[in-house]
Enzyme design. Structure first.
Site, mmCIF file in Angstrom:
data_model
loop_
_atom_site.group_PDB
_atom_site.id
_atom_site.type_symbol
_atom_site.label_atom_id
_atom_site.label_comp_id
_atom_site.label_asym_id
_atom_site.label_seq_id
_atom_site.Cartn_x
_atom_site.Cartn_y
_atom_site.Cartn_z
ATOM 1 N N TYR A 91 3.713 9.062 4.416
ATOM 2 C CA TYR A 91 3.274 9.188 5.796
ATOM 3 C C TYR A 91 3.963 10.317 6.569
ATOM 4 O O TYR A 91 3.855 10.360 7.792
ATOM 5 C CB TYR A 91 3.524 7.874 6.553
ATOM 6 N N ARG A 116 7.999 5.783 2.427
ATOM 7 C CA ARG A 116 7.365 6.159 3.687
ATOM 8 C C ARG A 116 7.389 7.666 3.967
ATOM 9 O O ARG A 116 6.389 8.229 4.413
ATOM 10 C CB ARG A 116 7.991 5.396 4.854
ATOM 11 N N TYR A 137 8.445 -2.056 4.961
ATOM 12 C CA TYR A 137 7.767 -1.107 4.077
ATOM 13 C C TYR A 137 8.765 -0.196 3.361
ATOM 14 O O TYR A 137 8.487 0.972 3.116
ATOM 15 C CB TYR A 137 6.717 -0.296 4.864
ATOM 16 N N ARG A 183 6.296 -5.212 10.929
ATOM 17 C CA ARG A 183 7.339 -4.212 11.157
ATOM 18 C C ARG A 183 8.194 -4.548 12.379
ATOM 19 O O ARG A 183 9.412 -4.349 12.375
ATOM 20 C CB ARG A 183 6.657 -2.853 11.358
ATOM 21 N N GLY A 207 0.788 -4.861 14.211
ATOM 22 C CA GLY A 207 0.859 -3.411 14.207
ATOM 23 C C GLY A 207 1.739 -2.779 15.251
ATOM 24 O O GLY A 207 1.864 -1.548 15.289
ATOM 25 N N GLU A 227 0.108 -11.170 14.576
ATOM 26 C CA GLU A 227 0.637 -10.995 13.222
ATOM 27 C C GLU A 227 1.595 -9.810 13.125
ATOM 28 O O GLU A 227 1.326 -8.835 12.417
ATOM 29 C CB GLU A 227 -0.523 -10.811 12.238
ATOM 30 N N CYS A 254 11.489 13.239 -9.829
ATOM 31 C CA CYS A 254 10.900 14.511 -10.246
ATOM 32 C C CYS A 254 9.547 14.747 -9.574
ATOM 33 O O CYS A 254 8.496 14.762 -10.223
ATOM 34 C CB CYS A 254 10.771 14.547 -11.770
ATOM 35 N N GLU A 255 9.579 14.888 -8.262
ATOM 36 C CA GLU A 255 8.412 15.165 -7.434
ATOM 37 C C GLU A 255 8.868 15.967 -6.226
ATOM 38 O O GLU A 255 9.885 15.647 -5.610
ATOM 39 C CB GLU A 255 7.751 13.868 -6.933
#
Length: 452
Positions: free
Chosen positions: A336, A332, A391, A296, A259, A293, A362-363
């Site tokens: 986020y 992303r 990601y 990113r 993380g 682990e 189309c959003e």
């Protein structure tokens, strides 16, 4: 987007310096290169959108992490960050293990030659078939996230007359101080076993003839930019370890999760040496096998997404710039409220013009953010979203019937297409067999059922 963010000129200069060091971006003769590959020429040749990654940046990120944590700490790359086979193969060749969360990721790790004993299976929703395959493969351990999952693993192991290596993933009730959607260690999050339930459940593992209690695991979230949450979480795991050992239960391994964040233009990422210091201070005295682990942190700053300007919609405050990359290619910002730094592939002078960069999907959520450092953009200009190696392609979809884009790996002056651009015909081929079946025939041979 919940709120618009802005990158100004002085901030961009800092981003450029950082990216140039970590990603390998550099201006050469008026063009932006990744390592020694001219990105404008690459985009013109392969088309856009396209993801491009630096092999050297990935290798350097892994080596820096390994030096920081030391040879006695295992690194298992979080495959979910970017599961491209070529990237997995490079990390495997460097000696990296893999942290997986699905049978598909297990298949990918094995396909590039990762030894099963370097694979850790995490995730809250492992299926019976995935557990069976992982047992047959002989992976290093399962990070178990619930009592129900533990029961299923024991049942599958009994059917194979083997012992499953189990580490309990504990929820330490620690806020990672990250985005709410990528925080995983708070009470109420779907991840992990409550700290107060862990002792009794660990005793159940030890009492089972088909489960081998190997240790504990913890993971508090992604894009973590502060070390104090790690210190608090690891201290709680250390306390639980000592409590379990005091009752005679073995705890040989501690999986500390990942993380660690990177810079997307604001904030300073945690220093690797300081992070390693937190690990030593909190759990170093326990004489346990340690695993971290990162995902990113190993690939995020190694990648860029190249895209081309399609249209300009002038406006008083900020032009709307429509590019050919969309939220289906880079999710992303929509998920986020994330903002990726942007640079032109052929930088030019002139007065800056604020712009809102948006995609063709189309959003209304298909928007990448407000930028104030760029000159007035024009149709045909090509730009790069930086720090897009994690990601990005991994979370891409085919929404609006938009094919998955190509991925490219560069190494010095050469490049390889490590995933070719999908075609619409290939997408439609998955839907071609639409004949009716009769469930009363008891013939499920073509339903895709998997037996174990």
């Amino acid at each position: 987007m919940a709120r618009e963010k802005d990158i100004g000129r002085s901030e961009l200069g800092d981003i450029a310096r950082r990216s140039k060091h970590t990603v390998g971006l550099s201006p050469v003769g008026g063009a932006i290169q990744l390592e020694a590959v001219d990105l404008e020429k690459l985009a013109a040749s392969l088309g856009t959108p396209v993801y491009v990654y630096s092999s050297a940046a990935i290798a350097e990120a892994y080596r820096s992490f390994k030096i920081a944590v030391g040879e006695d700490v295992s690194i298992c790359y979080a495959v979910k960050a970017n599961g491209n086979l070529s990237i997995l193969a490079q990390l495997a060749q460097l000696g990296c293990g893999m942290d997986i969360v699905s049978g598909g990721e297990l298949e990918r790790a094995l396909a590039v030659g990762v030894p099963p004993l370097r694979i850790i299976f995490s995730g809250v929703g492992k299926t019976r078939e995935e557990i069976a395959w992982a047992l047959d493969t002989g992976i290093h351990q399962f990070n178990v996230e619930s009592a129900s999952e533990l029961d299923l693993i024991a049942c599958v192991a009994e059917g194979r007359n083997v012992r499953a290596p189990v580490a309990l993933r504990v929820n330490p009730d620690v806020d990672a101080l990250s985005h709410s959607k990528i925080s995983t260690g708070r009470k109420g999050d779907k991840f992990g076993i409550a700290l107060e339930q862990a002792t009794a459940l660990y005793a159940r593992v030890a009492a089972s003839p088909f489960l081998e209690p190997v240790g504990l695991a913890v993971h508090i979230g992604s894009q973590v930019m502060h070390l104090e949450p790690y210190r608090r979480a690891y201290a709680r795991i250390a306390g639980l370890t000592e409590e379990l050992r005091a009752t005679g239960l073995p705890v040989h391994r501690l999986d500390l999760g990942g993380g660690l964040g990177i810079s997307y233009g604001h904030g300073t990422p945690p220093d690797l040496g300081s992070y390693a210091g937190v690990v030593r201070d909190t759990v170093g005295h326990l004489c346990a096998e340690l695993t971290v682990e990162p995902g990113r942190r190993l690939v995020g700053e190694a990648g860029v997404l190249l895209t081309q300007v399609l249209y300009i919609k002038p406006a008083e405050d900020a032009d709307i710039v429509v590019v050919d990359a969309g939220m289906n290619d880079l999710a992303r910002p929509a998920l986020y409220e994330a903002l990726h730094p942007v640079t032109m592939l052929r930088p030019r002078g002139g007065p800056t013009r604020p712009c809102r960069i948006v995609g063709p999907v189309c959003e209304s959520a298909d928007a990448f953010g407000l930028y104030t450092h760029l000159p007035a953009l024009m149709p045909g200009d090509r730009i790069a979203f930086l720090s897009a190696g994690a990601y990005g392609a991994a979370m891409a979809s085919t929404y609006n019937a938009r094919p998955l884009v190509a991925e490219v790996l560069v190494d010095g002056s050469r490049y390889a297409i490590i995933r070719r651009r999908q075609t619409v015909a290939e997408m439609m081929a998955l839907e071609a067999d639409s004949r009716w079946r009769d469930m009363k025939s008891n013939d499920d041979s073509d339903l895709g059922a998997v037996s174990t």
